[in-house]
Design a protein around this motif. Structure first.
Motif, PDB file in Angstrom:
ATOM      1  N   ASP A 121      82.778  34.011 -28.522  1.00  0.00           N
ATOM      2  CA  ASP A 121      82.716  34.921 -29.677  1.00  0.00           C
ATOM      3  C   ASP A 121      81.580  34.431 -30.580  1.00  0.00           C
ATOM      4  N   PRO A 122      80.348  34.646 -30.147  1.00  0.00           N
ATOM      5  CA  PRO A 122      79.203  34.016 -30.828  1.00  0.00           C
ATOM      6  C   PRO A 122      78.612  34.902 -31.913  1.00  0.00           C
ATOM      7  N   ILE A 127      74.837  36.534 -24.272  1.00  0.00           N
ATOM      8  CA  ILE A 127      74.080  36.252 -23.045  1.00  0.00           C
ATOM      9  C   ILE A 127      73.633  34.786 -22.925  1.00  0.00           C
ATOM     10  N   PRO A 128      73.217  34.107 -24.020  1.00  0.00           N
ATOM     11  CA  PRO A 128      72.851  32.686 -23.836  1.00  0.00           C
ATOM     12  C   PRO A 128      74.006  31.820 -23.326  1.00  0.00           C
ATOM     13  N   THR A 144      82.773  38.635 -26.872  1.00  0.00           N
ATOM     14  CA  THR A 144      82.424  39.550 -27.959  1.00  0.00           C
ATOM     15  C   THR A 144      80.901  39.620 -28.049  1.00  0.00           C
ATOM     16  N   ALA A 145      80.370  40.817 -28.313  1.00  0.00           N
ATOM     17  CA  ALA A 145      78.938  40.967 -28.623  1.00  0.00           C
ATOM     18  C   ALA A 145      78.831  41.751 -29.923  1.00  0.00           C
ATOM     19  N   THR A 146      78.056  41.222 -30.863  1.00  0.00           N
ATOM     20  CA  THR A 146      77.900  41.946 -32.138  1.00  0.00           C
ATOM     21  C   THR A 146      76.481  42.504 -32.300  1.00  0.00           C
ATOM     22  N   ALA A 184      75.472  43.403 -17.532  1.00  0.00           N
ATOM     23  CA  ALA A 184      74.860  42.069 -17.564  1.00  0.00           C
ATOM     24  C   ALA A 184      75.871  41.003 -17.148  1.00  0.00           C
ATOM     25  N   MET A 185      77.103  41.122 -17.603  1.00  0.00           N
ATOM     26  CA  MET A 185      78.109  40.116 -17.251  1.00  0.00           C
ATOM     27  C   MET A 185      78.437  40.184 -15.754  1.00  0.00           C
TER      28      MET A 185
END
Ligand code: SAM
Length: 367
Positions: A121-122, A127-128, A144-146, A184-185
């Motif tokens: 949850d960055p 992706i990194p 999570t992607a914001t 991407a995942m």
């Protein structure tokens, strides 16, 4: 300040400017995300009884990991920041809970140790962390992607760079973002002969969240790759279509209005949610959760959402057709009466999915 969520109370620093500049980050708006995480952890343990370890890879105040520990997960909280890990320790102690706290780069930790469930949850894009998280996950990866602007194509180059796919800024932008993230995942996992299938995904309040269940083997990873493909979309009449495969097969022009089509992909075209899991998660939403009503409503919509890319917005269509909008239930009933599948979606109050195309929708819902 003190914050109570679920069964725990933690201390977090005041957040001067929506978290920017705070010693340790905390976002109260993500309570729904965390409530659903706790319910999903409970449901997943019932689905896969042998799981016990949970990594909160980017813990900040630790609120997510503290809540997992309060639900009897053997929890590890990791953050690269000293202040954050010190606060994680305090927040565990405050709740009389035991967990392992690591001050580390999560990528280093996840490359050297694997956990049954990993939660990333960055800030912005996950992706990194993707390669290491796939190495460090045994069963379930929660992400999570914001960075919704790159994901949905509003920041095109940044989206292409981060996600290795072409995103397009369409009127179904939140779903575009979700499917670009999933693509991407899935592609990253496939590089390690892992099938990563979403069993729950939602796009809410400027973030996308997904829960990917892992299965190991080249054959199942290939099966996942087969569910990638392209969406072709007409900005003029809002017609769209999709095709599976890694080579785009775009029609030359929109078959309805003959205008130029935009193509996005490769995106994930498979299902984004397992209705049975959404139902099981809903059963684990409990009264002490601050967003229980919202979570229950969201999970019910996810469970009923039909499984086809991509959704429409009734208001946008009606505006385009020069027609007044109508109540969603009546609109969807008209599609059902005409023999089409149709459901509301969680992407917005006036959004729906159907197997009818844009011409068929117009005809089926005419007065
Ligand atoms: N999960 C938290 C919650 O629910 O409140 C919020 C996490 S916050 C958005 C992101 C955190 O990731 C920050 O505390 C930051 O210090 C941490 N972080 C950034 N890079 C990291 C890395 N390479 N390894 C571990 N943690 C990292």
């Amino acid at each position: 300040m003190r914050v109570s969520e679920g069964r725990v109370t933690v201390t977090v620093p005041e957040q001067p400017d929506a978290g920017k500049g705070a010693d340790v980050f905390f976002n109260p708006v993500q309570e729904l995300n965390r409530d659903i995480t706790v319910a999903a952890l409970r449901a997943y343990r019932e689905r896969t009884p042998r799981v016990s370890t949970y990594l909160d890879a980017t813990a900040a105040s630790g609120i997510r990991g503290v809540r997992a520990a309060a639900n009897d997960w053997e929890t590890t909280l990791c953050d690269i920041d000293d202040d954050a890990t010190a606060l994680c320790e305090q927040n565990l102690e405050r709740n009389d809970l035991a967990a392992s706290v690591r001050r580390s780069d999560a990528n280093v930790l996840m490359h050297s140790e694997a956990f049954d469930v990993v939660d990333v949850d960055p800030f912005g894009t996950p992706i990194p962390f993707a390669d290491a998280a796939i190495q460090g996950t045994k069963h379930l990866l929660c992400v999570t992607a914001t960075d919704t602007a790159p994901l949905c194509g509003a920041h095109f180059e940044s989206g292409v760079r981060s996600y290795g796919a072409v995103p397009r800024n369409t009127e179904f932008h939140a779903e575009m973002g979700m499917r670009v993230l999933l693509s991407a995942m899935v592609r990253t996992a496939a590089r390690y002969d892992i099938a990563a299938r979403p069993i729950l995904s939602h796009a809410t309040k400027h973030y996308a969240r997904t829960y990917l269940e892992f299965d190991h083997g080249a054959k199942v990873a290939n099966d996942c790759i087969d569910e990638l493909g392209y969406v072709h979309h007409c900005q003029h009449c809002l017609w769209r279509d999709h095709d599976f495969g890694l080579i785009a097969d775009a029609p030359e022009a929109c078959p309805v209005c003959e205008k130029h089509l935009q193509t996005a992909g490769p995106i994930w075209l498979g299902r984004t949610c397992d209705p049975a899991f959404a139902d099981a998660v809903s059963e684990q939403v409990t009264e002490e959760m601050g967003t229980a009503d919202e979570a229950t409503e969201l999970l019910a919509t996810l469970k009923a959402e039909i499984d086809t890319p991509t959704h429409y917005d009734q208001h946008r269509l009606c505006k385009r057709w020069g027609r007044g909008a109508e109540a969603m239930d009546e609109f969807i009933e008209k599609l059902h009466d005409a023999g089409y599948e149709a459901s509301r979606t969680h992407y917005g109050g006036t959004t729906f999915k159907t197997d009818a195309d844009v011409v068929e929708i117009r005809e089926a819902t005419a007065e």
